[in-house]
Scaffold this motif. Structure first.
Motif, PDB file in Angstrom:
ATOM      1  N   SER A   6       0.836  -1.206   0.000  1.00 35.42           N
ATOM      2  CA  SER A   6       0.000   0.000   0.000  1.00 35.42           C
ATOM      3  C   SER A   6       0.866   1.250   0.000  1.00 35.42           C
ATOM      4  O   SER A   6       0.543   2.239  -0.636  1.00 35.42           O
ATOM      5  N   LEU A   9       2.462   1.508  -3.597  1.00 30.77           N
ATOM      6  CA  LEU A   9       1.459   1.830  -4.619  1.00 30.77           C
ATOM      7  C   LEU A   9       0.593   3.026  -4.255  1.00 30.77           C
ATOM      8  O   LEU A   9      -0.242   3.455  -5.052  1.00 30.77           O
ATOM      9  N   LYS A  58      10.006  -2.013  -5.001  1.00 32.86           N
ATOM     10  CA  LYS A  58      10.076  -0.658  -5.561  1.00 32.86           C
ATOM     11  C   LYS A  58      10.843  -0.691  -6.875  1.00 32.86           C
ATOM     12  O   LYS A  58      10.413  -0.106  -7.871  1.00 32.86           O
ATOM     13  N   LEU A  61       8.771  -2.624  -9.637  1.00 31.70           N
ATOM     14  CA  LEU A  61       7.598  -1.898 -10.136  1.00 31.70           C
ATOM     15  C   LEU A  61       7.965  -0.622 -10.891  1.00 31.70           C
ATOM     16  O   LEU A  61       7.169  -0.134 -11.694  1.00 31.70           O
TER      17      LEU A  61
END
Length: 63
Positions: A6, A9, A58, A61
């Motif tokens: 969470s 993102l 991190k 993504l």
């Protein structure tokens, strides 16, 4: 894990409720603090360096 995702993102998790107990019927007996040896990996020349869970995600993504 949910908190980390969470954060990465930037999504809310206030709808997720923690589980405060595990029913005895669902509990699994696990050994305490067991470690595996990395010696065979090192002997084979395999890199055993690690990166933190949050940092790995991190990087993954963002690529």
């Amino acid at each position: 894990m949910c908190e980390i995702f969470s954060k990465i993102l930037q999504v809310p998790i206030n709808h997720i409720k923690p589980i405060d107990y595990v029913p005895a019927a669902a509990a699994v007996n696990r050994p305490y603090d067991c470690h595996l040896s990395n010696n065979q990996l090192i002997n084979l020349g395999i890199n055993i360096n690690c990166i933190g869970f949050e940092d790995w995600w991190k990087n993954y993504l963002n690529n």
